[in-house]
Write a protein that holds these residues in place. Structure first.
Motif, PDB file in Angstrom:
ATOM      1  N   ALA B 191      22.062 -24.905  54.071  1.00 34.36           N
ATOM      2  CA  ALA B 191      21.240 -25.252  52.915  1.00 34.36           C
ATOM      3  C   ALA B 191      21.859 -24.701  51.644  1.00 34.36           C
ATOM      4  CB  ALA B 191      19.829 -24.701  53.107  1.00 34.36           C
ATOM      5  N   TYR B 192      22.426 -23.480  51.745  1.00 33.27           N
ATOM      6  CA  TYR B 192      23.042 -22.877  50.566  1.00 33.27           C
ATOM      7  C   TYR B 192      24.274 -23.675  50.139  1.00 33.27           C
ATOM      8  CZ  TYR B 192      24.884 -19.272  47.529  1.00 33.27           C
ATOM      9  OH  TYR B 192      25.349 -18.584  46.459  1.00 33.27           O
ATOM     10  N   GLY B 193      25.057 -24.092  51.150  1.00 30.81           N
ATOM     11  CA  GLY B 193      26.247 -24.875  50.845  1.00 30.81           C
ATOM     12  C   GLY B 193      25.907 -26.234  50.256  1.00 30.81           C
ATOM     13  N   ALA B 194      24.729 -26.763  50.629  1.00 31.06           N
ATOM     14  CA  ALA B 194      24.324 -28.060  50.099  1.00 31.06           C
ATOM     15  C   ALA B 194      23.794 -27.946  48.679  1.00 31.06           C
ATOM     16  CB  ALA B 194      23.251 -28.679  50.997  1.00 31.06           C
ATOM     17  N   GLY B 195      23.701 -26.701  48.158  1.00 28.72           N
ATOM     18  CA  GLY B 195      23.354 -26.527  46.754  1.00 28.72           C
ATOM     19  C   GLY B 195      21.905 -26.214  46.495  1.00 28.72           C
ATOM     20  N   ALA B 196      21.148 -25.843  47.507  1.00 23.71           N
ATOM     21  CA  ALA B 196      19.763 -25.443  47.271  1.00 23.71           C
ATOM     22  C   ALA B 196      19.763 -24.043  46.673  1.00 23.71           C
ATOM     23  CB  ALA B 196      18.981 -25.470  48.580  1.00 23.71           C
ATOM     24  N   SER B 197      19.456 -23.944  45.400  1.00 18.26           N
ATOM     25  CA  SER B 197      19.632 -22.670  44.702  1.00 18.26           C
ATOM     26  C   SER B 197      18.561 -21.659  45.097  1.00 18.26           C
ATOM     27  CB  SER B 197      19.559 -22.900  43.190  1.00 18.26           C
ATOM     28  OG  SER B 197      18.327 -23.466  42.861  1.00 18.26           O
ATOM     29  N   SER B 198      17.408 -22.163  45.578  1.00 21.19           N
ATOM     30  CA  SER B 198      16.338 -21.218  45.882  1.00 21.19           C
ATOM     31  C   SER B 198      16.545 -20.553  47.233  1.00 21.19           C
ATOM     32  CB  SER B 198      14.999 -21.953  45.873  1.00 21.19           C
ATOM     33  OG  SER B 198      15.015 -22.943  46.859  1.00 21.19           O
ATOM     34  N   THR B 199      17.518 -21.033  48.011  1.00 21.97           N
ATOM     35  CA  THR B 199      17.703 -20.476  49.345  1.00 21.97           C
ATOM     36  C   THR B 199      18.391 -19.120  49.254  1.00 21.97           C
ATOM     37  OG1 THR B 199      18.070 -22.730  50.017  1.00 21.97           O
ATOM     38  CG2 THR B 199      18.498 -21.028  51.635  1.00 21.97           C
TER      39      THR B 199
END
Lengths: 99, 279
Positions: B191-199
């Motif tokens: 999820a972090y790699g996909a760009g979800a900044s809140s993760t």
């Protein structure tokens, strides 16, 4: 004291248990009401056994106890599985057939 | 047969125990917390066991303690623990007037049974001295293993069925793959790699530690002096047991005023800086 006092006490306990089954919404509490009713009936059986001088009443009470133990196991298992699937132990929430 | 007399000791026992049992049973109607009700009902069961023994049913009295207070009520407490102690009961009535009708039915039942028992023409009590000549357990066993041997065998089948039924009812089949710690870490990184900044990849912040408080319920403080909500565990937040940060007045009472002394806790301008970052 008359031996009838035991019968009256068991009547009181039975009525309280029955009212709890009708009033309470929490499945566990309603179930405890059922248990109280069974126990009140057992007290009646034991008292009548003493009144008639015959132990058969106690044997019947013993059978009631065994069946109640089996019933508690199944009932609580049903409550737990309903809680797992629906997330609530309230008797009002299990109304899938209504709508 | 001889007529039985009830000793005054038994009368005293009855009049002490019966009100206690009725009060415990009333807990079933009026107590709020399920655990309190379970303990009250367990007390009623113990009282019933004493009454069985007073009624010359020693075996049943002992069985009552073992089966009801020992097994059944503890099973109830166990299930209350599983389902959640805090599960509150909704007070909304689904059927209007059901509570009053139920109370009326209970009182009616009570009056009916009381009238029947007190007005019935019952024989004079005989007592079990004769039947219990070889102790109560032997007397019960003689009847149980002669007249009731077939029902007794059937109870064995019933108990086995109940045990298997409870197992199959509570058994859970795992439908998907197990989501463990390793899978959780992989999913977070993905999820972090996909760009979800809140993760968050790392742990969430720890709760704040203060000498005067249980640290688990105190939020951590961020750079602007604001409490960090996520630092308190979800359980405490749902229960509403988290504490607020001590205010400046409370700290002043404790002898260390906020901002006085070596360094202020809230850096001036930090809040503005954060607002800029948010924009």
């Amino acid at each position: 004291m008359s031996i009838l006092n035991y019968l009256v006490l068991s009547g009181i306990l039975f009525a309280i248990g029955g009212t709890a089954v009708l009033v309470r919404r929490n499945a566990i509490v309603a179930f405890m009401g059922v248990e109280l009713m069974l126990n009140a009936a057992n007290l009646t059986l034991v008292t009548f056994a003493r009144m008639h001088g015959d132990l058969t009443g106690q044997v019947i009470a013993f059978f009631v106890m065994v069946v109640a133990a089996a019933e508690v196991v199944i009932g609580l298992a049903i409550i737990v599985s309903i809680f797992r699937t629906r997330g609530s132990a309230s008797l009002d929430d299990a109304s899938l057939l209504k709508s | 047969m001889t007529e039985m007399t009830i000793s005054s000791g038994e009368a005293v026992l009855f009049w002490i125990l019966a009100p206690l049992m009725v009060m415990g049973a009333l807990g079933l109607l009026f107590a709020r917390r399920t655990v309190h009700i379970a303990v009250a009902v367990a007390g009623v069961m113990v009282g019933l066991a004493v009454m069985y023994i007073a009624n010359e049913a020693t075996f049943l009295g002992v069985a009552q303690v073992v089966v009801y207070t020992g097994a059944v009520m503890m099973l109830f407490v166990f299930v209350i623990m599983l389902i959640g102690v805090d599960s509150t009961e909704s007070l909304k009535e689904t059927l209007t007037g059901q509570r009053w009708l139920a109370a009326l039915a209970g009182v009616g039942l009570l009056v009916l049974m009381g009238a029947i028992t007190t007005r019935a023409a019952l024989p004079a009590p005989v007592g079990l001295a004769e039947a219990n000549a070889d102790t109560n357990a032997v007397g019960v066993a003689r009847i149980l293993f002669s007249d009731f041997i077939f029902p007794f065998e059937l109870t064995g089948a019933l108990l086995i069925t109940a045990a298997v039924g409870a197992l199959s009812l509570t058994h859970r089949v795992r439908l998907g793959a197990k989501f463990g710690q390793k899978e959780m870490a992989a999913a977070k990184l993905k999820a972090y790699g996909a760009g979800a900044s809140s993760t968050l990849i790392t742990n969430r912040p720890n709760p704040g530690v203060y000498a005067r408080h249980n640290s688990a319920d105190m939020p951590a403080v961020d750079a602007a002096g604001e409490p960090v909500e996520a630092s308190i565990t979800t359980v405490l937040r749902i229960r509403g047991q988290e504490s607020n940060l001590p205010s400046a007045e409370e700290l002043a009472d404790a002898g260390r005023p906020y901002g006085q002394g070596e360094e202020p806790a809230a850096v001036p301008g930090a809040a503005d800086e954060r607002k800029e970052l948010e924009q």
